[in-house]
Structures are given as structure tokens and as C-alpha cells.
Design a protein around this motif. Structure first.
Motif, mmCIF file in Angstrom:
data_model
loop_
_atom_site.group_PDB
_atom_site.id
_atom_site.type_symbol
_atom_site.label_atom_id
_atom_site.label_comp_id
_atom_site.label_asym_id
_atom_site.label_seq_id
_atom_site.Cartn_x
_atom_site.Cartn_y
_atom_site.Cartn_z
ATOM 1 N N GLN A 159 0.844 -1.191 0.000
ATOM 2 C CA GLN A 159 0.000 0.000 0.000
ATOM 3 C C GLN A 159 0.882 1.245 0.000
ATOM 4 N N VAL A 160 0.322 2.329 -0.462
ATOM 5 C CA VAL A 160 1.014 3.609 -0.393
ATOM 6 C C VAL A 160 -0.009 4.677 -0.042
ATOM 7 N N ALA A 161 0.407 5.641 0.762
ATOM 8 C CA ALA A 161 -0.455 6.772 1.099
ATOM 9 C C ALA A 161 0.034 7.995 0.331
ATOM 10 N N VAL A 162 -0.902 8.784 -0.146
ATOM 11 C CA VAL A 162 -0.571 9.941 -0.982
ATOM 12 C C VAL A 162 -1.069 11.220 -0.333
ATOM 13 N N TYR A 163 -0.172 12.184 -0.184
ATOM 14 C CA TYR A 163 -0.557 13.514 0.279
ATOM 15 C C TYR A 163 -0.587 14.448 -0.935
ATOM 16 N N SER A 164 -1.768 14.880 -1.342
ATOM 17 C CA SER A 164 -3.058 14.622 -0.726
ATOM 18 C C SER A 164 -4.130 14.652 -1.814
ATOM 19 N N LEU A 165 -5.342 14.162 -1.481
ATOM 20 C CA LEU A 165 -6.432 14.172 -2.454
ATOM 21 C C LEU A 165 -6.878 15.595 -2.750
ATOM 22 N N ASP A 166 -6.967 16.428 -1.739
ATOM 23 C CA ASP A 166 -7.342 17.827 -1.971
ATOM 24 C C ASP A 166 -6.254 18.562 -2.750
ATOM 25 N N GLY A 167 -4.985 18.153 -2.536
ATOM 26 C CA GLY A 167 -3.885 18.742 -3.291
ATOM 27 C C GLY A 167 -3.955 18.404 -4.765
ATOM 28 N N ILE A 168 -4.342 17.163 -5.081
ATOM 29 C CA ILE A 168 -4.480 16.742 -6.473
ATOM 30 C C ILE A 168 -5.548 17.563 -7.176
ATOM 31 N N LEU A 169 -6.674 17.772 -6.512
ATOM 32 C CA LEU A 169 -7.769 18.521 -7.123
ATOM 33 C C LEU A 169 -7.401 19.972 -7.402
ATOM 34 N N LYS A 170 -6.413 20.494 -6.688
ATOM 35 C CA LYS A 170 -6.004 21.893 -6.874
ATOM 36 C C LYS A 170 -4.956 22.058 -7.973
ATOM 37 N N ARG A 171 -4.373 20.944 -8.443
ATOM 38 C CA ARG A 171 -3.398 21.044 -9.527
ATOM 39 C C ARG A 171 -4.120 21.327 -10.841
ATOM 40 N N ASP A 172 -3.376 21.859 -11.808
ATOM 41 C CA ASP A 172 -3.974 22.197 -13.101
ATOM 42 C C ASP A 172 -4.453 20.966 -13.869
ATOM 43 N N ASN A 173 -3.781 19.828 -13.581
ATOM 44 C CA ASN A 173 -4.070 18.604 -14.347
ATOM 45 C C ASN A 173 -4.280 17.420 -13.389
ATOM 46 N N PRO A 174 -5.345 17.418 -12.598
ATOM 47 C CA PRO A 174 -5.549 16.356 -11.615
ATOM 48 C C PRO A 174 -5.589 14.958 -12.220
ATOM 49 N N GLU A 175 -6.113 14.837 -13.458
ATOM 50 C CA GLU A 175 -6.191 13.521 -14.104
ATOM 51 C C GLU A 175 -4.817 12.900 -14.290
ATOM 52 N N GLU A 176 -3.822 13.745 -14.582
ATOM 53 C CA GLU A 176 -2.461 13.248 -14.812
ATOM 54 C C GLU A 176 -1.894 12.598 -13.546
ATOM 55 N N TRP A 177 -2.196 13.182 -12.397
ATOM 56 C CA TRP A 177 -1.692 12.644 -11.126
ATOM 57 C C TRP A 177 -2.399 11.339 -10.773
ATOM 58 N N ILE A 178 -3.682 11.267 -11.033
ATOM 59 C CA ILE A 178 -4.429 10.036 -10.772
ATOM 60 C C ILE A 178 -4.003 8.930 -11.735
ATOM 61 N N ASN A 179 -3.757 9.268 -12.989
ATOM 62 C CA ASN A 179 -3.293 8.276 -13.959
ATOM 63 C C ASN A 179 -1.935 7.703 -13.564
ATOM 64 N N ALA A 180 -1.095 8.546 -12.960
ATOM 65 C CA ALA A 180 0.206 8.069 -12.479
ATOM 66 C C ALA A 180 0.005 7.005 -11.402
ATOM 67 N N ILE A 181 -0.956 7.236 -10.529
ATOM 68 C CA ILE A 181 -1.256 6.262 -9.474
ATOM 69 C C ILE A 181 -1.763 4.959 -10.080
ATOM 70 N N LYS A 182 -2.633 5.064 -11.063
ATOM 71 C CA LYS A 182 -3.240 3.870 -11.671
ATOM 72 C C LYS A 182 -2.195 2.959 -12.304
ATOM 73 N N GLU A 183 -1.078 3.527 -12.747
ATOM 74 C CA GLU A 183 0.001 2.713 -13.326
ATOM 75 C C GLU A 183 0.576 1.717 -12.316
ATOM 76 N N PHE A 184 0.402 2.034 -11.014
ATOM 77 C CA PHE A 184 0.999 1.229 -9.967
ATOM 78 C C PHE A 184 -0.025 0.401 -9.184
ATOM 79 N N VAL A 185 -1.269 0.365 -9.663
ATOM 80 C CA VAL A 185 -2.338 -0.326 -8.946
ATOM 81 C C VAL A 185 -2.618 -1.685 -9.583
ATOM 82 N N SER A 186 -2.804 -2.701 -8.742
ATOM 83 C CA SER A 186 -3.132 -4.046 -9.229
ATOM 84 C C SER A 186 -4.435 -4.020 -10.005
ATOM 85 N N LYS A 187 -4.438 -4.636 -11.146
ATOM 86 C CA LYS A 187 -5.659 -4.706 -11.963
ATOM 87 C C LYS A 187 -6.511 -5.895 -11.540
#
Length: 287
Positions: A259-287
Motif C-alpha cells: 500500500q502507499v499513502a498519498v498527500y493529498s487528495l485535496d492537493g491533487i484537485l487543486k493542480r492544473d491537471n488532476p487527471e495526470e496525477w491520478i493516472n500516475a497512481i493507476k500505473e501502480f495499482v493491481s488490476k
């Protein structure tokens, strides 16, 4: 790079895919929960939100379908985080969350001055020579809150203890270290950006072997990475780009932590490209 269901193979580096992503959310009052739900859809996750009371936690819990849990914090004047320097009156505020899955941050009191890298280093050195007067009381209350105070074991409670990746003697002196019991789990704050980009390579040099050694000692240990957005100190260093974030995701994957914890969900939403940060996470998630 070769991917399988649970393993990363990249050159000579072997890591694993994460089974769960944990998000911190320090400013839930700023959240667009509907947007967040759409953004993280498909990711196995938990969200810990900073709240000052059980009532506040229930308010935010009712706003979203995401699995959210409390991250109790105090008023800044009380120190914000919990440690042996926290007053007994403030420590007692943890009791209202008894029996609820939650995260407890063990950190020295928030400084009264504005954050700066040199200042925070001096602050940490000064704490070497100070001992928390309520170290034992804090431990008692945390165990009691987890259902252990009277010898009662609450198997369903998963108490996440958040600590710095520092020497045990240093943490114990400040009341920011806790021995795990039963369903408790430990998370180490491995924030490579905190002191700014100049220090980031040196911090990573320390954290790479630290994370691997920690998993060898405790296979259930977790690590939090960041920062994607600033926190309560307002001036902390953050990632310059998503590639830096991926490097830290890879670092935790290489440690074999599931598992990994990410700081932070509210921080991601404030970035210009939140989808890019979430897609980076998805690359490391078990399918």
C-alpha cells in the motif's frame, strides 16, 4: 518495463503493484467530492480526512460515497498534531473517536513561526534535548481509544499510526513513537519534497534503503509520499511535476510494500491537471 498482476520489473529493479491507495485529505472543506469520486473511480482506496471532532467527521462522511475515515487534529494553538508535548486535555479529544477506524499523526507541536527549511531543521535539533511530559498518557489514551484501555481487544479497529522515519530513541523522547498492538498499523511519512527541491535527492537517498529495511522488519508497514499540495504549514515544498511523483511511487513499490499513502487528495484537485496525477497512481495499482 514488464508488468504482471502484482509485480513491476524495470531493469534490475523489482517492485510490486499496490493493492490499495490511501489518500490523506487535510482540507476537506475545500473538496469537490463529486469531482473526486469521478476522478478516483476504479482505484481501491481509503481517504483519511483531517477533522477536529466526531461531529465534523460525520458531516463530511455524509457528503461522499468514498470510504472516508477520521484523521483527528487539534487547533493550531493546541499544537495541531499529537505528541508527548500535547496537553492531557487535548489528548483526551481522541477518546470521542473510540472504536472508529482512524489515523493518528504523531508529530511535535506545530511551530508558531512561518515554515522555513532552516528553521524546521533547527526546530528538530532542539527537540533532541526536550522530552514530552505526557508521553505515557498519550500512549494510554491511544490504546484505550483503540479498545485496549481496559484489556478489551477490538479486532475490527484498524488504527493507523503516522510517524517520521527517524531513529526510535528520538521519537520516543517526544512521545511520537508507539509500539503496535493487534490491529494497529504503522505509516512512515516519506515526504521527499518537504524541504524543497534542492534537498530532495538527499532525502531520497536516505529513504530508499529505509523503506526496504522497514518492510523486512514489518511486512504490513506503509509509507506516505508527497507533497502534491501544501499542508497546514502553507510553505512546504511540493512536486514540480508528475514525474517526481512517479519516482516516489516507484520507490515505495520497490520496497515491496503493498500500500502507499498519498498527500493529498485535496492537493491533487487543486493542480492544473488532476487527471495526470491520478493516472500516475493507476500505473501502480493491481488490476
Amino acid at each position: 518495463m514488464l508488468k504482471s498482476q502484482n509485480i513491476f520489473i524495470w531493469g534490475d529493479i523489482i517492485g510490486i503493484m499496490f493493492k490499495k491507495i490511501v489518500f490523506w485529505c487535510e482540507f476537506p472543506e475545500t473538496m469537490d467530492w463529486k469531482k473526486a469520486e469521478k476522478l478516483v473511480k476504479g482505484i481501491p482506496l481509503e481517504v483519511y480526512i483531517a477533522v477536529k471532532s466526531l461531529k465534523e467527521y460525520k458531516k463530511y462522511k455524509s457528503k461522499t460515497k468514498l470510504p472516508v475515515y477520521p484523521w483527528p487534529v487539534l487547533e493550531k494553538e493546541e499544537g495541531y498534531w499529537f505528541s508527548g508535548f500535547t496537553s492531557k486535555k487535548s489528548i483526551d479529544k481522541l477518546k470521542q473517536f473510540k472504536g472508529i477506524k482512524m489515523k493518528i499523526d504523531l508529530e511535535p507541536p506545530i511551530p508558531e513561526w512561518k515554515y522555513g527549511t532552516i528553521r524546521i531543521i533547527v526546530y528538530a535539533i532542539r527537540k533532541v534535548f526536550q522530552k514530552g511530559e505526557n508521553n505515557e498518557y498519550l500512549k494510554e489514551v491511544i490504546y484505550e481509544t483503540a479498545g485496549k484501555g481496559s484489556g478489551v481487544v477490538t479486532k475490527n479497529v484498524n488504527l493507523l499510526i503516522n510517524e517520521f522515519p527517524f531513529a526510535r530513541w528520538y521519537l520516543k523522547n517526544q512521545g511520537t513513537y508507539l509500539e503496535l498492538k493487534d490491529s494497529m498499523k504503522k505509516n512512515y511519512m516519506c515526504y521527499t519534497t518537504f524541504a524543497g527541491n534542492f534537498f530532495r535527492p538527499f532525502i531520497r537517498l536516505y529513504l530508499k534503503p529505509f523503506t526496504k529495511f522497514a518492510v523486512k522488519r514489518n511486512k504490513d508497514v506503509m509509507f506516505s509520499i508527497g507533497l502534491i499540495g501544501t499542508g497546514i504549514l502553507e510553505r512546504e515544498g511540493i512536486y514540480k511535476n508528475v514525474n517526481q511523483f512517479k519516482e516516489d511511487l516507484q520507490m515505495v513499490s520497490d520496497s515491496q510494500s503493498e500500500q502507499v499513502a498519498v498527500y493529498s487528495l485535496d492537493g491533487i484537485l487543486k493542480r492544473d491537471n488532476p487527471e495526470e496525477w491520478i493516472n500516475a497512481i493507476k500505473e501502480f495499482v493491481s488490476k
